[in-house]
Design a protein around this motif. Structure first.
Motif, PDB file in Angstrom:
ATOM      1  N   GLU A  44     -65.144  24.484 -51.071  1.00  0.00           N
ATOM      2  CA  GLU A  44     -65.428  25.313 -50.196  1.00  0.00           C
ATOM      3  C   GLU A  44     -65.949  24.314 -48.891  1.00  0.00           C
ATOM      4  O   GLU A  44     -65.868  24.331 -47.973  1.00  0.00           O
ATOM      5  CB  GLU A  44     -66.397  26.283 -50.493  1.00  0.00           C
ATOM      6  N   ARG A  48     -65.198  23.453 -45.079  1.00  0.00           N
ATOM      7  CA  ARG A  48     -66.266  23.524 -43.857  1.00  0.00           C
ATOM      8  C   ARG A  48     -66.238  22.111 -43.219  1.00  0.00           C
ATOM      9  O   ARG A  48     -66.539  22.244 -41.976  1.00  0.00           O
ATOM     10  CB  ARG A  48     -67.464  23.905 -44.411  1.00  0.00           C
ATOM     11  N   GLU A  51     -63.380  21.646 -40.822  1.00  0.00           N
ATOM     12  CA  GLU A  51     -62.949  22.845 -39.953  1.00  0.00           C
ATOM     13  C   GLU A  51     -62.775  22.266 -38.368  1.00  0.00           C
ATOM     14  O   GLU A  51     -63.791  21.487 -37.853  1.00  0.00           O
ATOM     15  CB  GLU A  51     -64.165  23.646 -39.928  1.00  0.00           C
ATOM     16  N   TYR A 202     -76.209  21.973 -46.998  1.00  0.00           N
ATOM     17  CA  TYR A 202     -75.517  23.353 -47.863  1.00  0.00           C
ATOM     18  C   TYR A 202     -76.302  23.531 -49.107  1.00  0.00           C
ATOM     19  O   TYR A 202     -76.875  22.467 -49.740  1.00  0.00           O
ATOM     20  CB  TYR A 202     -74.152  23.177 -47.983  1.00  0.00           C
TER      21      TYR A 202
END
Length: 222
Positions: A44, A48, A51, A202
Motif C-alpha cells: 500500500e 502511494r 503515485e 504514515y
C-alpha cells in the motif's frame, strides 16, 4: 513538522557478520509467512510513494523478503522486476510464486558483487528499499551501491521507521538495526546528485505530530 535528530547514521546493535545476519533472516522467514499484514502495508505504501510516477522500465527491490512488493509491481504492469535479499530462505520462498518477468536473487546490498548479480537487468528506472534500509550492514554503502545501479533520471524509493519513533521506543531487536536520520539521508543523497521528489509520514500518529514511519522518493540527475 517532525523534529529531526542530530545524529548520524549509527548501527545500535553492534557489528554482526554477514553470515549471522543471513542466518537470522533465514530463521525468521520460516515464521513470517508469505502473506501478512506487514507485506500488505508495504504494498500500500509503495503504491502511494509511486503515485503519479509509475515505473517506466526495470525495477529493483533491495531486501525483497517474501517478494510481496515485487509481485504487486508485476501486477501493476511492470514488465521486469528484480528482488534481492541476503536471506537464501526468503528468496527460496519468494521464488515459489514468481510471475513472468520477476526474478529473485540472493545478494548483499553492501557488497559490490550486487552489481554483478543484477547486471543483466541494470540500469534500473526504480530502486526500492521497503523497510529494509535500516537493517542492512552499512546504510551508506548500500545507498551508494543502489544509486550506481540507477539509470539517469531513475528514482530511489525508501520507507523506514521514523527516527523519532526509534528515539522514543527503541529498536526492534533485529541483528542490524539503524536509526535513519533524515538530515543525514538528505545530505548523503544530495551529494550523490539525487533530488527529493516527495516525502510523507504514515502509520499511527504519536504525540508531537510525527508518524511512526517515513517514506520518500528521490530522483537521479539525467
Amino acid at each position: 513538522r517532525p523534529r529531526r535528530l542530530r545524529r548520524a547514521d549509527r548501527m545500535i546493535a553492534g557489528s554482526p557478520t554477514r553470515a549471522a545476519v543471513a542466518a537470522f533472516y533465514d530463521e525468521a522467514a520460516s515464521h513470517w509467512g508469505d502473506v501478512d499484514a506487514v507485506s500488505a502495508e508495504r504494498v500500500e505504501v509503495t503504491s502511494r510513494l509511486l503515485e503519479g510516477r509509475p515505473p517506466r522500465g526495470d525495477v529493483l527491490e533491495v531486501g525483497c523478503g517474501n517478494g510481496a512488493v515485487c509481485r504487486r509491481l508485476s501486477q501493476w504492469g511492470v514488465a521486469r522486476v528484480t528482488g534481492v535479499d541476503l536471506s537464501g530462505v526468503s528468496v527460496e520462498r519468494a521464488c515459489t510464486r514468481t510471475p513472468p518477468g520477476v526474478e529473485f536473487h540472493v545478494a548483499d546490498a553492501c557488497d559490490e558483487a550486487l552489481a554483478t548479480v543484477v547486471a543483466h537487468r541494470a540500469p534500473f528506472d526504480l530502486v526500492l528499499f521497503c523497510d529494509s534500509l535500516e537493517h542492512v550492514l552499512d546504510m551508506s554503502v548500500a545507498l551508494r551501491n543502489a544509486v550506481k545501479l540507477l539509470a539517469p533520471g531513475g528514482d530511489l524509493g525508501l520507507t523506514f521507521p521514523h527516527p523519532e519513533l526509534r528515539r522514543r521506543v527503541g529498536l526492534d531487536g533485529q541483528p542490524t538495526d539503524h536509526v535513519v536520520d533524515l538530515d543525514w539521508l538528505s545530505e548523503l543523497l544530495g551529494g550523490l546528485e539525487l533530488s527529493k521528489v516527495h516525502e510523507f509520514g504514515y502509520g499511527d500518529f504519536w504525540p508531537g505530530g510525527y508518524t511512526t514511519y517515513w517514506a520518500c522518493l528521490w530522483t537521479k540527475a539525467r
